[in-house]
Design a protein around this motif. Structure first.
Motif, short mmCIF file in Angstrom:
data_model
loop_
_atom_site.label_atom_id
_atom_site.label_comp_id
_atom_site.label_asym_id
_atom_site.label_seq_id
_atom_site.Cartn_x
_atom_site.Cartn_y
_atom_site.Cartn_z
N ARG A 5 -12.56 17.70 -69.31
CA ARG A 5 -11.71 16.29 -69.27
C ARG A 5 -10.66 16.58 -70.38
NH1 ARG A 5 -14.90 10.86 -70.82
NH2 ARG A 5 -13.32 9.54 -69.56
N LEU A 6 -10.78 17.15 -71.61
CA LEU A 6 -9.46 17.35 -72.51
C LEU A 6 -8.48 18.18 -71.82
CD1 LEU A 6 -11.45 17.71 -76.05
CD2 LEU A 6 -9.77 15.86 -75.14
N LEU A 7 -9.09 19.34 -71.14
CA LEU A 7 -8.04 20.18 -70.73
C LEU A 7 -7.12 19.73 -69.35
CD1 LEU A 7 -9.99 23.57 -71.16
CD2 LEU A 7 -8.12 22.60 -72.32
N LYS A 8 -7.50 18.47 -69.03
CA LYS A 8 -6.78 17.90 -67.74
C LYS A 8 -6.75 18.68 -66.55
CE LYS A 8 -3.73 15.40 -71.31
NZ LYS A 8 -2.55 15.25 -71.39
N VAL A 9 -8.12 19.16 -66.56
CA VAL A 9 -8.10 19.99 -65.09
C VAL A 9 -8.09 19.10 -63.77
CG1 VAL A 9 -9.51 21.79 -63.87
CG2 VAL A 9 -9.20 22.00 -66.21
N ASP A 10 -8.74 17.99 -64.10
CA ASP A 10 -8.92 17.03 -62.95
C ASP A 10 -7.62 16.50 -62.77
OD1 ASP A 10 -9.60 15.86 -65.45
OD2 ASP A 10 -10.84 14.43 -64.51
N GLU A 11 -6.90 16.32 -63.68
CA GLU A 11 -5.60 15.28 -63.64
C GLU A 11 -4.52 16.17 -62.90
OE1 GLU A 11 -3.86 14.09 -67.14
OE2 GLU A 11 -5.74 12.83 -67.61
N ASP A 12 -4.37 17.48 -62.91
CA ASP A 12 -3.76 18.39 -62.32
C ASP A 12 -3.96 18.46 -60.79
OD1 ASP A 12 -2.30 19.02 -64.56
OD2 ASP A 12 -3.48 20.83 -64.83
N THR A 13 -5.27 18.40 -60.67
CA THR A 13 -5.69 18.42 -59.15
C THR A 13 -5.35 17.15 -58.41
OG1 THR A 13 -7.64 19.80 -59.41
CG2 THR A 13 -7.65 18.71 -57.44
N GLU A 14 -5.48 15.91 -59.32
CA GLU A 14 -5.27 14.58 -58.79
C GLU A 14 -3.92 14.65 -58.35
OE1 GLU A 14 -5.31 10.15 -60.47
OE2 GLU A 14 -7.08 11.49 -60.91
N LYS A 15 -3.07 14.89 -59.45
CA LYS A 15 -1.45 15.04 -59.08
C LYS A 15 -1.35 15.60 -57.85
CE LYS A 15 -0.07 14.50 -63.67
NZ LYS A 15 0.72 15.08 -64.82
N ARG A 16 -1.51 16.95 -57.59
CA ARG A 16 -1.42 17.88 -56.19
C ARG A 16 -1.89 17.00 -55.03
NH1 ARG A 16 -4.29 22.87 -58.28
NH2 ARG A 16 -2.84 23.45 -60.36
N MET A 17 -3.06 16.28 -55.11
CA MET A 17 -3.46 15.48 -54.07
C MET A 17 -2.82 14.40 -53.63
SD MET A 17 -6.27 17.18 -52.95
CE MET A 17 -6.75 16.07 -51.72
N LYS A 18 -2.18 13.91 -54.65
CA LYS A 18 -1.24 12.41 -54.53
C LYS A 18 0.11 13.34 -53.71
CE LYS A 18 -2.53 9.59 -58.25
NZ LYS A 18 -2.32 8.71 -59.37
N GLU A 19 0.61 14.33 -54.23
CA GLU A 19 1.78 15.04 -53.63
C GLU A 19 1.29 15.18 -51.97
OE1 GLU A 19 2.92 18.30 -55.89
OE2 GLU A 19 3.52 16.82 -57.67
N ILE A 20 0.49 15.70 -51.96
CA ILE A 20 -0.25 16.20 -50.52
C ILE A 20 -0.10 14.83 -49.59
CG2 ILE A 20 -2.08 17.01 -48.87
CD1 ILE A 20 -2.41 19.12 -51.25
N LYS A 21 -0.78 13.82 -50.30
CA LYS A 21 -1.14 12.45 -49.54
C LYS A 21 0.55 11.88 -49.17
CE LYS A 21 -5.53 11.28 -51.02
NZ LYS A 21 -6.38 10.48 -51.49
N LYS A 22 1.44 12.03 -49.88
CA LYS A 22 2.63 11.31 -49.99
C LYS A 22 3.34 12.14 -48.99
CE LYS A 22 3.62 9.56 -54.57
NZ LYS A 22 4.42 9.74 -55.76
N GLU A 23 3.26 13.50 -48.92
CA GLU A 23 3.83 14.26 -47.72
C GLU A 23 3.58 13.86 -46.44
OE1 GLU A 23 6.53 16.77 -46.19
OE2 GLU A 23 6.54 16.14 -48.35
N LYS A 24 2.22 14.05 -46.45
CA LYS A 24 1.67 13.45 -45.01
C LYS A 24 1.86 12.08 -44.48
CE LYS A 24 -3.06 16.04 -45.38
NZ LYS A 24 -4.41 15.75 -45.21
N ILE A 25 2.06 11.22 -45.47
CA ILE A 25 2.61 9.84 -45.20
C ILE A 25 4.10 9.94 -44.59
CG2 ILE A 25 3.20 7.49 -46.02
CD1 ILE A 25 0.86 7.67 -47.76
N ARG A 26 4.96 10.78 -45.27
CA ARG A 26 6.24 11.10 -44.87
C ARG A 26 6.30 11.53 -43.34
NH1 ARG A 26 7.59 13.67 -50.16
NH2 ARG A 26 7.75 11.97 -51.51
N LYS A 27 5.40 12.79 -43.02
CA LYS A 27 5.39 13.27 -41.82
C LYS A 27 4.89 12.23 -40.85
CE LYS A 27 4.54 17.92 -43.06
NZ LYS A 27 3.48 19.25 -43.34
N LEU A 28 4.14 11.37 -41.15
CA LEU A 28 3.62 10.43 -40.07
C LEU A 28 4.54 9.30 -40.00
CD1 LEU A 28 1.28 9.30 -38.42
CD2 LEU A 28 0.56 7.89 -40.49
N GLU A 29 5.33 9.05 -40.92
CA GLU A 29 6.49 7.96 -40.81
C GLU A 29 7.62 8.74 -39.85
OE1 GLU A 29 7.84 6.88 -44.74
OE2 GLU A 29 5.96 5.39 -44.83
N ARG A 30 7.84 9.76 -40.01
CA ARG A 30 9.03 10.60 -39.35
C ARG A 30 8.42 10.78 -37.86
NH1 ARG A 30 9.25 15.41 -43.10
NH2 ARG A 30 10.41 14.53 -44.82
#
Length: 96
Positions: A65-90
């Motif tokens: 938790r202190l090393l923020k391993v899960d936060e990095d993964t969460e950021k990547r997942m949010k970026e992937i979701k945003k990209e999927k939404i952009r592709k769907l909108e296109r």
């Protein structure tokens, strides 16, 4: 305001993790010398070893938790979701 709230909650979370690690380390340093490991496989020694392993597991979880391993993964997942939404909108704009 949300950013300020997130920063204070992160600091509190980090403080709780540090306090927990220190407390568990203190318990380990106090308890490890009293575990009867030289007696062989007795119930007391097995319990002591299992208890120590759980304590190490707790320390590992707080370090994770202190090393923020899960936060990095969460950021990547949010970026992937945003990209999927952009592709769907296109696709939807292109099909209309």
């Amino acid at each position: 305001m949300k950013k300020v709230a997130k920063k204070t909650s992160r600091k509190k979370s980090q403080a709780v993790s540090v306090i927990s690690i220190v407390a568990v380390l203190a318990m380990l340093f106090i308890a490890l010398p009293t575990i009867p490991l030289r007696e062989g496989f007795s119930l007391a020694s097995i319990f002591g070893v299992v208890w120590a392993l759980f304590a190490v597991l707790i320390i590992g979880a707080h370090l994770y938790r202190l090393l923020k391993v899960d936060e990095d993964t969460e950021k990547r997942m949010k970026e992937i979701k945003k990209e999927k939404i952009r592709k769907l909108e296109r696709r939807m704009m292109g099909d209309s």
